[in-house]
Design a protein around this motif. Structure first.
Motif, PDB file in Angstrom:
ATOM      1  N   GLY A 100     109.047 -34.833 -19.357  1.00 63.54           N
ATOM      2  CA  GLY A 100     109.636 -33.671 -20.026  1.00 63.54           C
ATOM      3  C   GLY A 100     111.149 -33.751 -20.201  1.00 63.54           C
ATOM      4  O   GLY A 100     111.710 -34.793 -20.547  1.00 63.54           O
ATOM      5  N   SER A 150     110.538 -36.939  -8.576  1.00 64.22           N
ATOM      6  CA  SER A 150     109.561 -35.862  -8.775  1.00 64.22           C
ATOM      7  C   SER A 150     108.486 -36.046  -7.706  1.00 64.22           C
ATOM      8  O   SER A 150     108.631 -36.920  -6.842  1.00 64.22           O
ATOM      9  N   GLY A 189     109.368 -28.252 -12.234  1.00 61.90           N
ATOM     10  CA  GLY A 189     108.248 -27.634 -12.961  1.00 61.90           C
ATOM     11  C   GLY A 189     108.446 -26.134 -13.097  1.00 61.90           C
ATOM     12  O   GLY A 189     108.952 -25.478 -12.174  1.00 61.90           O
ATOM     13  N   SER A 218     116.237 -21.691 -18.883  1.00 64.05           N
ATOM     14  CA  SER A 218     115.345 -21.277 -19.964  1.00 64.05           C
ATOM     15  C   SER A 218     116.060 -20.211 -20.773  1.00 64.05           C
ATOM     16  O   SER A 218     116.965 -19.525 -20.244  1.00 64.05           O
TER      17      SER A 218
HETATM   18  N1  LIG Z   1     109.908 -27.400 -22.371  1.00 61.33           N
HETATM   19  C1  LIG Z   1     110.397 -26.251 -22.739  1.00 61.33           C
HETATM   20  O1  LIG Z   1     110.368 -25.866 -23.920  1.00 61.33           O
HETATM   21  C2  LIG Z   1     111.006 -25.332 -21.713  1.00 61.33           C
HETATM   22  C3  LIG Z   1     111.465 -24.081 -22.134  1.00 61.33           C
HETATM   23  C4  LIG Z   1     112.056 -23.236 -21.213  1.00 61.33           C
HETATM   24  C5  LIG Z   1     112.199 -23.647 -19.892  1.00 61.33           C
HETATM   25  N2  LIG Z   1     111.733 -24.874 -19.521  1.00 61.33           N
HETATM   26  C6  LIG Z   1     111.872 -25.226 -18.119  1.00 61.33           C
HETATM   27  O2  LIG Z   1     112.438 -26.506 -17.984  1.00 61.33           O
HETATM   28  C7  LIG Z   1     111.907 -27.153 -16.812  1.00 61.33           C
HETATM   29  C8  LIG Z   1     111.339 -28.505 -17.214  1.00 61.33           C
HETATM   30  O3  LIG Z   1     110.334 -28.275 -18.155  1.00 61.33           O
HETATM   31  P1  LIG Z   1     109.521 -29.463 -18.837  1.00 61.33           P
HETATM   32  O4  LIG Z   1     109.052 -28.944 -20.132  1.00 61.33           O
HETATM   33  O5  LIG Z   1     110.320 -30.701 -18.749  1.00 61.33           O
HETATM   34  O6  LIG Z   1     108.275 -29.547 -17.840  1.00 61.33           O
HETATM   35  P2  LIG Z   1     107.328 -30.789 -17.502  1.00 61.33           P
HETATM   36  O7  LIG Z   1     107.146 -31.631 -18.715  1.00 61.33           O
HETATM   37  O8  LIG Z   1     106.161 -30.168 -16.835  1.00 61.33           O
HETATM   38  O9  LIG Z   1     108.169 -31.644 -16.445  1.00 61.33           O
HETATM   39  C9  LIG Z   1     108.469 -31.131 -15.192  1.00 61.33           C
HETATM   40  C10 LIG Z   1     108.997 -32.251 -14.295  1.00 61.33           C
HETATM   41  O10 LIG Z   1     109.342 -31.714 -13.037  1.00 61.33           O
HETATM   42  C11 LIG Z   1     108.625 -32.382 -11.993  1.00 61.33           C
HETATM   43  N3  LIG Z   1     108.361 -31.379 -10.971  1.00 61.33           N
HETATM   44  C12 LIG Z   1     107.528 -30.314 -11.035  1.00 61.33           C
HETATM   45  N4  LIG Z   1     107.590 -29.626  -9.895  1.00 61.33           N
HETATM   46  C13 LIG Z   1     108.469 -30.277  -9.075  1.00 61.33           C
HETATM   47  C14 LIG Z   1     108.945 -30.062  -7.757  1.00 61.33           C
HETATM   48  N5  LIG Z   1     108.548 -29.007  -7.023  1.00 61.33           N
HETATM   49  N6  LIG Z   1     109.843 -30.940  -7.241  1.00 61.33           N
HETATM   50  C15 LIG Z   1     110.265 -32.002  -7.967  1.00 61.33           C
HETATM   51  N7  LIG Z   1     109.846 -32.255  -9.220  1.00 61.33           N
HETATM   52  C16 LIG Z   1     108.969 -31.401  -9.758  1.00 61.33           C
HETATM   53  C17 LIG Z   1     107.389 -32.948 -12.695  1.00 61.33           C
HETATM   54  O11 LIG Z   1     106.864 -34.117 -12.051  1.00 61.33           O
HETATM   55  P3  LIG Z   1     105.818 -34.052 -10.802  1.00 61.33           P
HETATM   56  O12 LIG Z   1     104.624 -33.327 -11.272  1.00 61.33           O
HETATM   57  O13 LIG Z   1     105.627 -35.497 -10.494  1.00 61.33           O
HETATM   58  O14 LIG Z   1     106.543 -33.330  -9.694  1.00 61.33           O
HETATM   59  C18 LIG Z   1     108.007 -33.351 -14.032  1.00 61.33           C
HETATM   60  O15 LIG Z   1     108.688 -34.571 -13.915  1.00 61.33           O
HETATM   61  C19 LIG Z   1     110.848 -26.195 -16.256  1.00 61.33           C
HETATM   62  O16 LIG Z   1     111.414 -25.466 -15.197  1.00 61.33           O
HETATM   63  C20 LIG Z   1     110.527 -25.297 -17.436  1.00 61.33           C
HETATM   64  O17 LIG Z   1     110.070 -24.033 -17.045  1.00 61.33           O
HETATM   65  C21 LIG Z   1     111.148 -25.724 -20.383  1.00 61.33           C
END
Ligand SMILES: NC(=O)c1ccc[n+]([C@@H]2O[C@H](COP(=O)([O-])OP(=O)(O)OC[C@H]3O[C@@H](n4cnc5c(N)ncnc54)[C@H](OP(=O)(O)O)[C@@H]3O)[C@@H](O)[C@H]2O)c1
Length: 253
Positions: A18, A38, A92, A143
């Motif tokens: 992500g 992660s 996450g 976000s």
């Molecule tokens: N994508 C969007 O449009 C969007 C919009 C608003 C906000 N956000 C926020 O941005 C952040 C990243 O989003 P994303 O879209 O990149 O999500 P993603 O694709 O699900 O990636 C999340 C990453 O964080 C790791 N992770 C999850 N829980 C963790 C933990 N407790 N400790 C360490 N690593 C952890 C995951 O790997 P593992 O599973 O291996 O831990 C993965 O590498 C999130 O908080 C999300 O709510 C995203």
């Protein structure tokens, strides 16, 4: 423009997929070296193999909710590269649901990783960067809910505004030491998380697109490039603020 990233060292939590991975890619493409982390070893190994083709990269399995994680990441960076110049803190996202429907356990778990995990990591890295006034930059992946609530993401609506204010507070405290701290506000970027949120709700994508002036979801690399710039010396006077990367969706200027 030279971003000045070549040879610099960044910790990227949530760096295996992500927005974290996209930022690590953009940093590596500019010659920065990274420590990514992660929870899932396979995902970390896959990301390290990919990023290593661009620039030196090491990875480790670490949960952001674990109090020992920030210290371990800094130690690893010091051991492998002998320096740290900043961090991108991603993790996450919290589970969907309204603020009223989330139970105590969901609030507590999200607070431990999304809120306290990020605060602990940012303050630990900031204190390290401030030693000897070496300076550096820390970006918190937040976000658009930091500015305007997102329907159906009540825990995010509850936690992100506080994190944006923590970034501001840290920026005040560490600015005199040359340490910049800022928030990044993704709108809807096409990552696994966004796909998961849309899954099973056929109208979710259509409704989201209707609220995005650019008429499309962002690509992860569009986020990664902005984050890499903000972490770079080229953004040396940007701190204590939050930058949307949302295709114009936020209804605030
Ligand atoms: N994508 C969007 O449009 C969007 C919009 C608003 C906000 N956000 C926020 O941005 C952040 C990243 O989003 P994303 O879209 O990149 O999500 P993603 O694709 O699900 O990636 C999340 C990453 O964080 C790791 N992770 C999850 N829980 C963790 C933990 N407790 N400790 C360490 N690593 C952890 C995951 O790997 P593992 O599973 O291996 O831990 C993965 O590498 C999130 O908080 C999300 O709510 C995203």
């Amino acid at each position: 423009m030279d971003l000045g990233l070549s040879g610099r060292v960044f910790v990227v939590t949530g760096g295996s997929s992500g927005l974290g991975l996209a930022t690590a890619r953009a940093l590596a493409a500019e010659g920065a070296r990274t420590v990514i982390s992660s929870r899932d070893k396979e995902k970390v190994d896959r990301a390290v193999a990919e990023l290593s083709r661009l620039s030196p990269t090491v990875g480790t399995v670490a949960d952001l909710a674990d109090p020992g994680t920030p210290g371990r990441l800094l130690d690893l960076a010091a051991e492998v590269y002998g320096q740290v110049d900043g961090a991108l803190v991603s993790v996450g996202g919290p589970p969907p649901g309204t603020a009223a429907s989330a139970d105590d356990e969901q609030w507590r778990a999200a607070f431990e990783s999304v809120f306290l995990g990020a605060v602990r990591c940012a303050r630990t890295v900031a204190a390290h960067l401030a030693e000897g006034d070496r300076g550096g930059a820390i970006g918190l992946v937040l976000s658009s809910s930091a500015r305007s609530p997102i329907t159906g993401l009540g825990i995010s609506n509850g936690l992100r505004p506080g994190l944006a204010m923590v970034a501001k507070d840290l920026a005040d405290e560490y600015g005199p030491h040359g340490v910049r701290v800022l928030g990044l506000l993704p709108g809807r970027i096409a990552t696994e998380r966004t796909a998961a949120l849309d899954r099973g709700r056929p109208d979710a994508r259509e409704r989201a697109l209707a609220g995005i002036p650019m008429g499309r979801y962002g690509e992860p690399e569009e986020f990664g490039r902005v984050a890499a710039f903000l972490l770079s010396p080229a953004a040396s006077y940007v701190t204590g603020t939050s930058i949307p990367v949302d295709g114009g969706a936020l209804r605030t200027p």
